[in-house]
Design an enzyme around this catalytic site. Structure first.
Site, PDB file in Angstrom:
ATOM      1  N   GLU A   1       3.539  -7.295   8.658  1.00 14.76           N
ATOM      2  CA  GLU A   1       3.807  -5.869   8.472  1.00 14.76           C
ATOM      3  C   GLU A   1       4.652  -5.595   7.228  1.00 14.76           C
ATOM      4  OE1 GLU A   1       2.580  -3.287  10.474  1.00 14.76           O
ATOM      5  OE2 GLU A   1       1.358  -4.972  11.154  1.00 14.76           O
TER       6      GLU A   1
ATOM      7  N   PRO B   1       0.814  -1.227   0.000  1.00 15.58           N
ATOM      8  CA  PRO B   1       0.000   0.000   0.000  1.00 15.58           C
ATOM      9  C   PRO B   1       0.840   1.266   0.000  1.00 15.58           C
ATOM     10  CG  PRO B   1      -0.130  -1.131   2.116  1.00 15.58           C
ATOM     11  CD  PRO B   1       0.569  -2.056   1.193  1.00 15.58           C
TER      12      PRO B   1
ATOM     13  N   ARG C   1      -3.494  -9.493 -20.140  1.00 17.41           N
ATOM     14  CA  ARG C   1      -4.457  -9.242 -21.216  1.00 17.41           C
ATOM     15  C   ARG C   1      -3.888  -8.309 -22.281  1.00 17.41           C
ATOM     16  NH1 ARG C   1      -7.476  -4.580 -20.832  1.00 17.41           N
ATOM     17  NH2 ARG C   1      -9.347  -5.565 -21.711  1.00 17.41           N
TER      18      ARG C   1
ATOM     19  N   ASP D   1     -10.380   0.867 -23.668  1.00 15.75           N
ATOM     20  CA  ASP D   1     -10.533   0.651 -22.235  1.00 15.75           C
ATOM     21  C   ASP D   1     -10.412   1.960 -21.470  1.00 15.75           C
ATOM     22  OD1 ASP D   1     -10.769  -2.063 -22.492  1.00 15.75           O
ATOM     23  OD2 ASP D   1      -8.701  -2.517 -21.945  1.00 15.75           O
TER      24      ASP D   1
END
Length: 277
Positions: free
Chosen positions: A119, A92, A161, A176
């Site tokens: 962590e 993150p 893809r 897209d």
């Protein structure tokens, strides 16, 4: 393309055997290897984590298992003929994973994923391998998961893809959301299929017109509308020069004008008044 994933939950990566990714593996377009990090532990508990220096809650993944695992994977890949590896670290605290980054990664021949738990991984591991190969620390969103395996699946599907031959229609990803080019900072608009009427709801008449120019304009306008409604931040950072006259007319209706002071930096501002609903 070769993909290696080192994880303490190999079973989490089973989705790599299904759908487009699974078919690409079966056709030999993707060479996927999933490794159990605990294979590089030597105590009876197969320990991969320890308490953090400096105190605090949680545990940190140890350097030695990761170092031995990555050295083994790299050696095997080089022996198998793969070149130019890149390390992908889901976290993150990484850079946002975008379509632009997916395109960049799709051009590399070999990706090695290090999904962490607890962590995270001792920072020295990333610092060590950054001296040998490119390291991409990537975040799939502003939230925290229990581990990085779900992020591996997201990144892999987005990248796979884009590989030649993986999609049935090579043009499928051209329009897209976020696709490089005209859609770089826009969301794709709504799509429709048969029947033409469902529960009293018609499809937009323009889609039945057969007029390709009008259909293209409608799709572009719908993309601008959806982006304004759901992701106005994307419009704010668009380069005004990316919009043609018709785009600007629609943006004006939607309440946008170029910022005279910000135009050199590609900024727009949204009008507070006079917006047509």
């Amino acid at each position: 393309m070769r993909l290696d994933v080192v994880t303490i939950f190999p079973e989490y990566l089973e989705p790599l055997n299904v759908s487009l990714v699974g078919k690409a593996r079966a056709r030999g377009q993707l060479n996927v290897h999933v490794h159990d990090l605990r294979d590089w532990t030597y105590d009876r508990h197969n320990t991969v984590d320890d308490t953090p220096y400096g105190g605090g809650p949680g545990m940190v993944m140890k350097t030695d298992p990761w170092g031995e695992a990555l050295d083994t994977v790299l050696a095997d890949g080089y022996e198998s003929g793969a070149h130019a590896p890149a390390l992908i670290v889901p976290t993150p605290s990484g850079r946002p994973f975008t379509q632009e980054l997916a395109v960049e990664l799709s051009e590399r021949p070999w990706l090695i994923f290090t999904p962490a738990r607890y962590e995270g991984i001792d920072r020295r591991v990333m610092d060590e391998y950054a001296t040998r190969l490119p390291v991409y620390e990537v975040s799939i969103g502003d939230y925290v998961l229990a581990g990085g395996e779900a992020a591996v699946l997201v990144v892999t599907e987005a990248v796979a893809r884009l590989l030649p031959g993986v999609l049935g229609n090579a043009e499928s990803h051209r329009d897209d959301s976020f696709a490089p080019g005209a859609m770089a900072n826009l969301l794709e608009g709504p799509v429709y299929t048969k029947p033409p009427v469902w529960r009293g709801r018609d499809i937009p008449e323009v889609l039945l017109s057969g007029h390709h120019g009008k259909i293209a304009r409608w799709r572009r306008d719908e993309a601008l509308k959806r982006t304004t409604a759901n992701r106005p931040d994307l419009i704010e950072r668009c380069d005004p020069k990316a919009f043609d006259k018709k785009d600007r007319e629609m943006l004006s209706i939607l309440g946008w004008e170029p910022d005279p002071d910000g135009e050199p930096y590609g900024r727009f501002w949204r009008r507070a008044e006079g917006v047509e609903e």
